[in-house]
Design a protein around this motif. Structure first.
Motif: not given
Ligand code: ADP
Ligand code: MG
Length: 234
Positions: A101-106, A145-148, A153-155, A160-165
């Motif tokens: 979701l683009p509005e939410l952070d990682a 270091e990318r939680l927010h 702003q992510l590669s 995809q690692r956020v999606a796996i989490a």
């Protein structure tokens, strides 16, 4: 019949789509099974029905005939509320296009499935532990270091690692991944495959990996091929 040696099963699954007056028989009696702690790849040409099969096993769609079983329970014919709950808790899914979701952070993206699942009271009770689990997963995947960061702003590999989490935050019994490296360059893709391998070997996570790529498929300990609407062992 319950078979405890199998975690996830498709039994004689059939699925057809209507296409301009005709009928496309995509799955013509597919049998598939994943053992607990197993890692299986499903390969097949584009259009062979890989995504269709994964969606049926992930309860995103229902088969026309046949059955889907998870942990000794038939799940394809459950009432809608139970199916939704199972899909939200027992089954983690990862897609080629991340679907963050683009509005939410990682961190919020990882927690999003739990926002849906919990009532306010449950969230107040379970929220702190869930946040800690989400943060722990992101840190484990090198995103501490990318939680927010927002998705833009992510590669690709980071998204995809956020999606796996996110797929793992509810501690599912199985992870279903549909071409998870399909949008990534080779190096980022290799990182994602390493992550999946490690989750399987170290945590005993049961995984189904769909891919059209033979080399990627070999990361699993077993490969099956979909062709002409059926499964053959490779
Ligand atoms: P794969 O993932 O192996 O590339 P899919 O499971 O996505 O294949 O699709 C299998 C076939 O079913 C394709 O020919 C596709 O065009 C068709 N198909 C998939 N979903 C639908 C749908 N919702 N309606 C009609 N046809 C579909
Ligand atoms: Mg597909």
């Amino acid at each position: 019949m319950t078979d405890r040696a199998k975690l996830l099963e498709a039994r004689g699954v059939r699925k057809s789509y209507r296409s301009g007056g005709g009928r496309l028989d995509v799955l013509r009696g597919v049998d598939f099974s994943l053992e607990p702690g197993g890692f299986v790849s499903v390969i097949g040409q584009s259009g062979s029905g890989k995504s269709t099969l994964l969606h049926l096993m992930g309860l995103l769609d229902a088969p026309d005939a046949g059955e889907v079983w998870l942990g000794g329970e038939r799940i394809d014919d459950l009432p809608a509320a139970r199916r939704d709950r199972l899909r939200n808790t027992a089954i983690g899914m990862v897609f080629q296009a991340y679907h963050l979701l683009p509005e939410l952070d990682a961190l919020e993206n990882v927690l999003a499935p739990l926002y849906v699942r919990y009532s306010l009271a449950a969230w107040l009770r379970e929220g702190p532990a869930a946040r800690a689990r989400a943060r722990g997963l992101l840190e484990r995947f090198g995103l501490g270091e990318r939680l927010h960061h927002k998705p833009r702003q992510l590669s690709g590999g980071e998204m995809q690692r956020v999606a796996i989490a996110r797929a793992l935050v509810a501690e599912p019994r199985v992870l279903l991944a549909d071409e998870p490296t399909g949008n990534l360059d080779e190096e980022s893709g290799a990182g994602i495959l390493d992550t999946l391998s490690e989750l399987n070997r170290r945590d005993g996570l049961s995984i189904v990996l769909v891919t059209h790529d033979q080399v990627i498929a070999r990361r699993a300990d077993r490969i099956v091929r979909l062709a002409a609407g059926r499964v053959e062992t490779v």
